[in-house]
Design a protein around this motif. Structure first.
Motif, PDB file in Angstrom:
ATOM      1  N   MET A  94      50.508  40.290  44.286  1.00 15.04           N
ATOM      2  CA  MET A  94      50.379  39.245  43.280  1.00 15.04           C
ATOM      3  C   MET A  94      51.489  38.227  43.515  1.00 15.04           C
ATOM      4  SD  MET A  94      50.260  39.821  39.217  1.00 15.04           S
ATOM      5  CE  MET A  94      48.608  39.531  38.697  1.00 15.04           C
ATOM      6  N   THR A  95      51.135  36.978  43.529  1.00 14.58           N
ATOM      7  CA  THR A  95      52.121  35.932  43.771  1.00 14.58           C
ATOM      8  C   THR A  95      53.039  35.784  42.566  1.00 14.58           C
ATOM      9  OG1 THR A  95      50.698  34.219  42.872  1.00 14.58           O
ATOM     10  CG2 THR A  95      50.504  34.636  45.227  1.00 14.58           C
ATOM     11  N   ASP A  96      54.107  35.030  42.758  1.00 21.71           N
ATOM     12  CA  ASP A  96      54.988  34.745  41.631  1.00 21.71           C
ATOM     13  C   ASP A  96      54.241  33.877  40.643  1.00 21.71           C
ATOM     14  OD1 ASP A  96      57.115  36.171  42.639  1.00 21.71           O
ATOM     15  OD2 ASP A  96      57.949  34.449  43.714  1.00 21.71           O
ATOM     16  N   LEU A 122      34.770  36.333  35.623  1.00 22.22           N
ATOM     17  CA  LEU A 122      35.582  36.391  36.844  1.00 22.22           C
ATOM     18  C   LEU A 122      35.378  37.721  37.579  1.00 22.22           C
ATOM     19  CD1 LEU A 122      38.793  34.696  35.431  1.00 22.22           C
ATOM     20  CD2 LEU A 122      37.280  33.740  37.191  1.00 22.22           C
ATOM     21  N   ALA A 123      35.300  38.811  36.836  1.00 25.56           N
ATOM     22  CA  ALA A 123      35.070  40.119  37.461  1.00 25.56           C
ATOM     23  C   ALA A 123      33.698  40.155  38.133  1.00 25.56           C
ATOM     24  CB  ALA A 123      35.194  41.230  36.424  1.00 25.56           C
ATOM     25  N   ASP A 124      32.701  39.558  37.499  1.00 31.75           N
ATOM     26  CA  ASP A 124      31.367  39.476  38.102  1.00 31.75           C
ATOM     27  C   ASP A 124      31.382  38.648  39.386  1.00 31.75           C
ATOM     28  OD1 ASP A 124      30.339  41.048  36.087  1.00 31.75           O
ATOM     29  OD2 ASP A 124      29.322  39.395  35.039  1.00 31.75           O
ATOM     30  N   GLU A 178      44.143  41.660  39.272  1.00 31.45           N
ATOM     31  CA  GLU A 178      45.309  40.861  39.650  1.00 31.45           C
ATOM     32  C   GLU A 178      44.920  39.395  39.852  1.00 31.45           C
ATOM     33  OE1 GLU A 178      44.466  43.766  41.128  1.00 31.45           O
ATOM     34  OE2 GLU A 178      46.092  45.050  40.367  1.00 31.45           O
ATOM     35  N   GLU A 179      43.787  39.175  40.513  1.00 34.71           N
ATOM     36  CA  GLU A 179      43.325  37.796  40.735  1.00 34.71           C
ATOM     37  C   GLU A 179      42.917  37.128  39.427  1.00 34.71           C
ATOM     38  OE1 GLU A 179      41.480  38.214  45.246  1.00 34.71           O
ATOM     39  OE2 GLU A 179      40.301  38.944  43.536  1.00 34.71           O
ATOM     40  N   GLU A 203      46.149  36.182  37.654  1.00 36.54           N
ATOM     41  CA  GLU A 203      46.744  35.060  38.385  1.00 36.54           C
ATOM     42  C   GLU A 203      46.002  33.757  38.076  1.00 36.54           C
ATOM     43  OE1 GLU A 203      47.375  34.039  43.080  1.00 36.54           O
ATOM     44  OE2 GLU A 203      47.678  36.115  42.439  1.00 36.54           O
ATOM     45  N   TRP A 204      44.675  33.794  38.134  1.00 31.77           N
ATOM     46  CA  TRP A 204      43.884  32.579  37.877  1.00 31.77           C
ATOM     47  C   TRP A 204      44.105  32.077  36.458  1.00 31.77           C
ATOM     48  CZ3 TRP A 204      39.810  30.965  34.735  1.00 31.77           C
ATOM     49  CH2 TRP A 204      39.234  29.728  35.098  1.00 31.77           C
ATOM     50  N   LEU A 205      44.134  32.993  35.499  1.00 28.55           N
ATOM     51  CA  LEU A 205      44.303  32.597  34.099  1.00 28.55           C
ATOM     52  C   LEU A 205      45.671  31.980  33.826  1.00 28.55           C
ATOM     53  CD1 LEU A 205      42.578  35.651  32.415  1.00 28.55           C
ATOM     54  CD2 LEU A 205      41.852  33.253  32.180  1.00 28.55           C
TER      55      LEU A 205
END
Length: 113
Positions: free
Chosen positions: A1-3, A67-69, A75-76, A79-81
């Motif tokens: 996971m990025t910062d 997003l899961a679909d 983690e993504e 991060e996106w949120l």
């Protein structure tokens, strides 16, 4: 996971206190996708911004499921949120908290293409 941008994180015990639920019910809320949790420093945590007025942000669940679909990992999704989004001119979670659910979901849906 990025910062990620500076974010306050809540552990499961924190969520028990904030939500007024038992630990098993908090875990169920996460399993049902009303909240999304990720491991940070080996501990399962949820961004504090995902909770509003002592309960999971109502607008979050549908966005997380969308997003899961679209094959985003938890983690993504987090991060996106949390990251600033050019199209929304805000972080998606901030847009959701300000009542822009339809716009956020439209942007999230476009990620599938």
């Amino acid at each position: 996971m990025t910062d990620l941008p500076a974010t306050e994180w809540l552990t499961i015990p924190d969520l028990v206190e904030v939500l007024g639920l038992t630990q098993s019910k908090v875990r169920r809320v996460i399993e049902e996708r009303s909240l999304v949790a990720v491991r940070r420093d080996g501990v399962l945590k949820v961004p504090a911004s995902f909770v509003k007025d002592g309960e999971p942000l109502k607008e979050l669940r549908g966005t997380v499921i969308l997003l899961a679909d679209n094959h985003f990992s938890d983690e993504e999704i987090v991060e996106w949120l949390l990251e600033q989004n050019e199209t929304l001119d805000a972080a998606p979670i901030d847009a959701l908290r300000s009542g822009r659910k339809t716009e956020v979901r439209r942007v999230a849906q476009a990620l599938a293409f």
